[in-house]
Write a protein that holds these residues in place. Structure first.
Motif, short mmCIF file in Angstrom:
data_model
loop_
_atom_site.label_atom_id
_atom_site.label_comp_id
_atom_site.label_asym_id
_atom_site.label_seq_id
_atom_site.Cartn_x
_atom_site.Cartn_y
_atom_site.Cartn_z
N UNK A 207 0.84 -1.20 0.00
CA UNK A 207 0.00 0.00 0.00
C UNK A 207 0.87 1.24 0.00
N UNK A 208 0.45 2.22 -0.75
CA UNK A 208 1.21 3.46 -0.79
C UNK A 208 0.80 4.36 0.35
N UNK A 209 1.41 5.46 0.42
CA UNK A 209 1.14 6.38 1.52
C UNK A 209 -0.23 7.02 1.39
N UNK A 210 -0.80 7.08 0.14
CA UNK A 210 -2.10 7.70 -0.08
C UNK A 210 -3.25 6.74 0.20
N UNK A 211 -2.97 5.55 0.64
CA UNK A 211 -4.02 4.58 0.94
C UNK A 211 -4.33 3.67 -0.21
N UNK A 212 -3.53 3.76 -1.37
CA UNK A 212 -3.74 2.87 -2.50
C UNK A 212 -3.46 1.43 -2.12
N UNK A 213 -4.11 0.58 -2.89
CA UNK A 213 -3.92 -0.83 -2.58
C UNK A 213 -2.64 -1.40 -3.16
N UNK A 214 -2.08 -0.76 -4.25
CA UNK A 214 -0.86 -1.28 -4.91
C UNK A 214 0.19 -0.19 -4.96
N UNK A 215 1.47 -0.61 -4.78
CA UNK A 215 2.58 0.35 -4.83
C UNK A 215 3.75 -0.33 -5.53
N UNK A 216 4.28 0.38 -6.55
CA UNK A 216 5.47 -0.12 -7.29
C UNK A 216 6.62 0.84 -7.03
N UNK A 217 7.76 0.26 -6.74
CA UNK A 217 8.91 1.11 -6.43
C UNK A 217 9.46 1.75 -7.69
N UNK A 218 9.46 1.01 -8.78
CA UNK A 218 10.01 1.56 -10.03
C UNK A 218 9.34 0.85 -11.19
N UNK A 219 9.73 1.25 -12.40
CA UNK A 219 9.11 0.67 -13.60
C UNK A 219 9.50 -0.78 -13.81
N UNK A 220 10.66 -1.15 -13.30
CA UNK A 220 11.07 -2.55 -13.44
C UNK A 220 10.11 -3.45 -12.71
N UNK A 221 9.68 -3.01 -11.53
CA UNK A 221 8.71 -3.80 -10.78
C UNK A 221 7.38 -3.83 -11.50
N UNK A 222 7.05 -2.74 -12.20
CA UNK A 222 5.79 -2.71 -12.94
C UNK A 222 5.84 -3.70 -14.10
N UNK A 223 6.96 -3.69 -14.82
CA UNK A 223 7.08 -4.61 -15.96
C UNK A 223 7.11 -6.06 -15.49
N UNK A 224 7.79 -6.34 -14.38
CA UNK A 224 7.83 -7.72 -13.87
C UNK A 224 6.43 -8.19 -13.48
N UNK A 225 5.55 -7.24 -13.09
CA UNK A 225 4.18 -7.59 -12.73
C UNK A 225 3.22 -7.55 -13.92
N UNK A 226 3.84 -7.33 -15.16
CA UNK A 226 3.06 -7.25 -16.41
C UNK A 226 1.94 -6.20 -16.30
N UNK A 227 2.27 -5.07 -15.65
CA UNK A 227 1.26 -4.02 -15.46
C UNK A 227 1.55 -2.77 -16.26
N UNK A 228 2.68 -2.78 -17.06
CA UNK A 228 3.02 -1.57 -17.80
C UNK A 228 2.23 -1.51 -19.10
N UNK A 229 1.85 -0.32 -19.59
CA UNK A 229 1.98 0.96 -18.86
C UNK A 229 0.80 1.15 -17.88
N UNK A 230 1.04 2.03 -16.93
CA UNK A 230 0.02 2.34 -15.92
C UNK A 230 -0.49 3.76 -16.16
N UNK A 231 -1.79 3.88 -16.20
CA UNK A 231 -2.38 5.21 -16.41
C UNK A 231 -2.89 5.75 -15.08
N UNK A 232 -3.04 6.99 -15.13
CA UNK A 232 -3.51 7.65 -13.91
C UNK A 232 -4.91 7.09 -13.54
N UNK A 233 -5.04 6.68 -12.32
CA UNK A 233 -6.28 6.09 -11.85
C UNK A 233 -6.17 4.59 -11.71
N UNK A 234 -5.14 3.94 -12.43
CA UNK A 234 -4.95 2.48 -12.29
C UNK A 234 -4.28 2.18 -10.98
N UNK A 235 -4.52 0.94 -10.47
CA UNK A 235 -3.86 0.57 -9.21
C UNK A 235 -2.33 0.60 -9.38
#
Length: 252
Positions: A207-235
């Protein structure tokens, strides 16, 4: 000037038989004639005496010496004594029946012929050039022998060539025993296991500091989670992922 009325007597004239060379030759060759001519010569008395003594001694030595040997012609004409030729006895050949002869040794074991080789100072060799004789060769077999069977034992030193049990005799003592080299066993290569690619486990979303349910440290973590690209409003979207601030993070 005073002149003597007495003129000196003329020198006596020397005859041809009074020549010194002729007299000396006669003194050597025919001493009596030489002595006679020497006393008629113009020599002094002392020379005549010396010539007479020397010629006399030479004549006596000639008379008292050994008689001359017969000439070759006389020796040829003289009858030769007939020599009695005695018949030459014909040598009786020695009997060779009692002489020991070399037996047949080929095919025998060395234990059977060892006494014969030892008594006659024989020699023992291996039938193959590249094989060494062991100390214990009683079971070895005779392949060749010298001299051959039937020859007198005293004519030559016996020589035998041996081969070990189970090995055939060569065609001649000059051959080499070619032992086959054992071939190495063929080994089946083991299959090399294929290494599976190691996948980096997807980072556990936090969880991020804003209360989000998902938090990625960097884009590498996003790509490893097959979540790239992420748009504003996506977890998991965060400004630290959207560098250009266009609302799409981890575009490339």
């Amino acid at each position: 000037m005073y002149t003597s009325p007495y003129q000196p007597a003329p020198a006596p004239t020397r005859r041809w038989w009074q020549h010194p060379a002729l007299i000396i030759c006669l003194l050597v060759v025919l001493p009596p004639a030489g002595i006679a001519l020497a006393w008629t010569s113009l020599w002094s008395r002392n020379k005549k005496i010396v010539a007479t003594v020397l010629a006399g001694l030479w004549f006596l030595l000639f008379l008292l010496g050994d008689p001359p040997e017969e000439t070759k012609d006389d020796a040829k004409t003289a009858p030769k004594p007939t020599a009695t030729v005695s018949p030459t006895p014909t040598p009786t050949p020695e009997k060779t029946e009692d002489a020991p002869v070399m037996p047949r040794l080929v095919g025998s074991s060395y234990a059977d012929i060892e006494q014969l080789i030892t008594d006659n100072l024989g020699r023992t060799y291996a039938a193959y050039k590249d094989v060494d004789l062991p100390a214990d060769r009683a079971a070895w077999t005779v392949c060749f022998q010298r001299p051959d069977a039937g020859a007198p034992v005293s004519s030559a030193v016996p020589v035998v060539y041996l081969t070990e049990p189970g090995v055939p005799c060569p065609k001649s003592p000059d051959e080499v025993l070619a032992k086959p080299t054992p071939k190495p066993k063929a080994t089946t290569p083991k299959p090399t296991p294929t290494r599976q690619p190691t996948r980096t486990p997807a980072p556990t979303p936090t969880q991020d500091a804003d209360g989000g349910s998902v938090y990625y440290r960097n884009c590498t973590a996003v790509r490893d989670a097959d979540a790239a690209p992420i748009r504003r409003g996506d977890p998991g979207y965060g400004r630290h992922l959207d560098r250009d601030g266009d609302g799409v993070a981890c575009e490339s």
